[in-house]
Design a protein around this motif. Sequence first.
Motif, PDB file in Angstrom:
ATOM      1  N   SER A  75      24.158  19.112  17.384  1.00 59.20           N
ATOM      2  CA  SER A  75      22.769  19.053  17.814  1.00 59.20           C
ATOM      3  C   SER A  75      22.118  20.424  17.797  1.00 59.20           C
ATOM      4  O   SER A  75      20.944  20.555  17.426  1.00 59.20           O
ATOM      5  CB  SER A  75      22.680  18.450  19.225  1.00 59.20           C
ATOM      6  N   VAL A  76      22.855  21.434  18.205  1.00 58.76           N
ATOM      7  CA  VAL A  76      22.309  22.790  18.199  1.00 58.76           C
ATOM      8  C   VAL A  76      21.958  23.208  16.771  1.00 58.76           C
ATOM      9  O   VAL A  76      20.884  23.764  16.507  1.00 58.76           O
ATOM     10  CB  VAL A  76      23.307  23.780  18.828  1.00 58.76           C
ATOM     11  N   SER A  95      22.541  17.727  23.500  1.00 60.41           N
ATOM     12  CA  SER A  95      23.489  18.826  23.692  1.00 60.41           C
ATOM     13  C   SER A  95      23.771  19.058  25.171  1.00 60.41           C
ATOM     14  O   SER A  95      24.913  19.323  25.566  1.00 60.41           O
ATOM     15  CB  SER A  95      22.942  20.119  23.067  1.00 60.41           C
ATOM     16  N   ALA A 136      28.395  19.247  20.584  1.00 60.16           N
ATOM     17  CA  ALA A 136      27.243  20.062  20.975  1.00 60.16           C
ATOM     18  C   ALA A 136      26.761  20.910  19.803  1.00 60.16           C
ATOM     19  O   ALA A 136      25.556  21.099  19.609  1.00 60.16           O
ATOM     20  CB  ALA A 136      27.607  20.946  22.158  1.00 60.16           C
TER      21      ALA A 136
END
Length: 584
Positions: free
Chosen positions: A342-343, A139, A339
């Motif tokens: 992945s978060v 991320s 992003a």
Amino acid sequence: MAVHLVGLAAIVVFYVLILLVGLWAARKQKSTGENPDSEDVMLAGRNIGLIVGVFTMTATWVGGAYINGTAEIIFSTGFVWCQAPFGYALSLVFGGLFFAKKMRSEGYVTMLDPFQRKYGGRMGGLLYIPALLGEVFWSAAILAALGSTLSVIIEIDNSIAVIVSAIIAIAYTLFGGLYSVAYTDVVQLFCILAGLWLSVPFAFSHPAVVSISTTSDKWMGSMETSDIGMWIDSGLLLVFGGIPWQVYFQRVLSSKTAFRAQLLSYVAAVGCIVMAAPAVLLGAIAASTDWNQTDWPGRVPIPAEEQKLILPMVMQYLCPPWVTFIGLGAVSAAVMSSADSSVLSASAMFARNIYKLIFRQKASESEIIWAMRFAIFGVGVMATVMGITIETIYGLWFLCADLVYVILFPQLVSVVYLKGTNTYGSLFGYCVGLIFRLLGGEPLIYLPAVMRFPFYDYEHDVQRFPYKTLAMLVSFSGIVGVSYPMQYLFESGKFPKHWDIFHCVVNIPDEVVMLKEPHEVEVNEMTQITKDINLMPNGQINPALKFSKEDLLSSGADNITDDTSSVSDDAKPEALREYDGGSR
């Protein structure tokens, strides 16, 4: 200044587009039920279709770090060292061949589920650490790419650009879960296709650019004989270190069937190669450009600390303003939606495998969802800080696969394919692999090398021996070399039962049920194939844990039923009990 206004307008338009798509998908999540459970949020109700699945799998890998990092490495060291696109594409192929079907057929919710079921909750929590770091590094690499892009477009501070991008990505992920992530990924892929491919012909035709066929010595790069070990090490790391990712298995486990999980892995691998092509070309164009003939205000030759800006520099200084609008704006908004993947992945593992299974076994579905939302915020903050402080996008992108390769890959192979492994071997392999890796050093985080392997380059402080692969093999050997002897020592009676402190070989609590065939339960002369089914208080099978009919048929089941009325009361507690920890 006009270009800056165009860039600002592009950011606003495309960020609003991504945000609206994410919020629309969040409403779709709510429409599936007034009170969706945590599994629905994490896996979109296992209802991701093949087309959307292929798009979200491809787009998750093809993010900001993928395209910016590829252009950066082509410009800085050459094509021969651009291993990541091909390595990650191969990782999808191997993931589909050896892991996708097995993991989806078991009906797991996260990648850590098999570890906690076999090695226990605490060992699963320990394995969460490298998984979390990998997702945070990933991320951070994506956010760093966004920050560099925005800082070039409108000359705002890199930190502000990263923070704004992170806030928007976190906002819709908080409420939409995988639905929002998947549908914004579809938009992302179209934006990258439009933005990158449109920029290529205009950048080629700029007067400051010479034909890339005459400058191949610059952008193809070279490799000395002494570099072969490093090249092999890096390649293996990307291929096999690209498999044990929750961001990958989240899409695998959200597929309707195991076959579709495999198929989307193969198609996404092709998509990764196709999407890398324009980034490679733009990197080659940058290496073939006389930057003194452009409006680039920086120093020439471009210093190493500014080479991560190569992709946005090409788009802004070698393309007309309207192409810059589409190219920079689209790519900036598009890569942001990687992003969120992945978060969400790191947060899902925390909520289910750490918060619920270790600390709050009786937590309600609402409580788990809120724990995941808090984790989304926390992981987003960590990634944002790293995205601001790390200088090289490609290096950060590479580092994220490092611990995953050394620690998680041998653990995944063991838990999926080696039934005799246990918690003792898992813990030992984890520790020795980590120690070997840390002793080898890591320049990116200023960690000096304590152990200097053969062919060490003392002049540049570089390990030329494939020491990361060695650390991975040491970790795998530790798992196997400790698990089977410990199993023999306990089962043969050479070690007393009370020495089995992890309760995974012979000192197993009464509530742990050992099944020789974990997914085949004989009931009234008929085989019902299930996963580790958890019975609800009323004695019915929890519908959230059932296989789909297609999964059952593909597994070879002849008789399929959705009720448990034929299951005797005596059979239920023995064959269908879920447990936390212990080895079967």
